[in-house]
Design a protein around this motif. Sequence first.
Motif, mmCIF file in Angstrom:
data_model
loop_
_atom_site.group_PDB
_atom_site.id
_atom_site.type_symbol
_atom_site.label_atom_id
_atom_site.label_comp_id
_atom_site.label_asym_id
_atom_site.label_seq_id
_atom_site.Cartn_x
_atom_site.Cartn_y
_atom_site.Cartn_z
ATOM 1 N N LYS A 32 0.815 -1.225 0.000
ATOM 2 C CA LYS A 32 0.000 0.000 0.000
ATOM 3 C C LYS A 32 0.843 1.267 0.000
ATOM 4 C CE LYS A 32 -2.279 1.103 3.779
ATOM 5 N NZ LYS A 32 -3.345 1.185 4.815
ATOM 6 N N SER A 42 1.052 3.547 -3.461
ATOM 7 C CA SER A 42 0.456 4.880 -3.333
ATOM 8 C C SER A 42 1.491 5.955 -3.615
ATOM 9 C CB SER A 42 -0.123 5.060 -1.927
ATOM 10 O OG SER A 42 -1.133 4.107 -1.679
ATOM 11 N N GLU A 77 1.347 8.633 -6.742
ATOM 12 C CA GLU A 77 1.141 10.048 -6.411
ATOM 13 C C GLU A 77 2.323 10.918 -6.836
ATOM 14 O OE1 GLU A 77 -1.526 11.472 -5.736
ATOM 15 O OE2 GLU A 77 -2.680 9.633 -5.435
ATOM 16 N N TYR A 89 -6.104 -0.127 -3.889
ATOM 17 C CA TYR A 89 -5.043 0.877 -3.750
ATOM 18 C C TYR A 89 -4.816 1.620 -5.066
ATOM 19 C CZ TYR A 89 -3.840 -1.898 0.438
ATOM 20 O OH TYR A 89 -3.863 -2.587 1.626
ATOM 21 N N LYS A 131 -7.989 3.777 -6.063
ATOM 22 C CA LYS A 131 -8.159 5.004 -5.277
ATOM 23 C C LYS A 131 -7.365 6.152 -5.884
ATOM 24 C CE LYS A 131 -8.006 6.858 -0.571
ATOM 25 N NZ LYS A 131 -7.661 8.222 -1.024
ATOM 26 N N ALA A 132 -6.115 5.886 -6.230
ATOM 27 C CA ALA A 132 -5.274 6.943 -6.804
ATOM 28 C C ALA A 132 -5.778 7.359 -8.185
ATOM 29 C CB ALA A 132 -3.827 6.468 -6.894
#
Length: 252
Positions: A64, A68, A72, A118, A121-122
């Motif tokens: 995770k 992430s 990002e 995961y 979501k991004a």
Amino acid sequence: MAKIALITGATSGIGEACAHTFAEQGYHLILIARREQLLEKLAETLKQKHQIEVKKIQADVRDKENISYVLETLPAHWKEVDVLVNNAGLSQGLDPIDKGNTDDWDTMIDTNIKGLLYVTKAVSGWMVERKKGHIVNIGSIAGKEVYANGNVYCATKHAVDALNKGMRIDLLPHGIKVTAINPGMVETEFSIVRFKGDTGRAKKVYDGLEPLIAQDIADAIWFVVSRPPHVNINDMLIMPTAQANGSIVNRN
């Protein structure tokens, strides 16, 4: 500007076939995979053959914090993802519930459900900002029914089936499409991974029948992605002709 597709589990099977298919259509690619050498080789092949840009991310979707972070910290122009193909997934073991390996259970849950979440979501956040995008989640016939000894794997794919419906509701106001692609028997590394490298046992899964191949699923994914803006294919179940459901096949 060329469109961008992000594909997880990109270095083999359905993921690799999707990478080639989208590259042929002129998409720039973000490829996520665990095996660095295969990732390097695939990226170089696609760049040379199709004159596209490829962003390589060597990562495990189960991690995770790392997944992430790498998503990002992508440059802004790489976050303009048009298509997300959540392909990374696996099965481990084929045991009744009382004999199941809990480490195998963790691997399947962490990859098939949590890893998908995961990444989604991004990427869905970027799509919401742009008010467009298409998420394609690779499920399975195992997400539609349960077969003997499939217990936890089937449960993870049932979870993906529920997530497809939930995502579609949540992202509807933002104009984002969500498609479920649910294959039956596809001859890839899937059975080799399930049986932990036992190629003989893996091969027997497909004895006496002609299974799907990875390109069959990549073709279906391209079909749903290439529909007009007002059309979304919600759910597609794809089987070889020799397979009726999750457990009944015709072997010659």
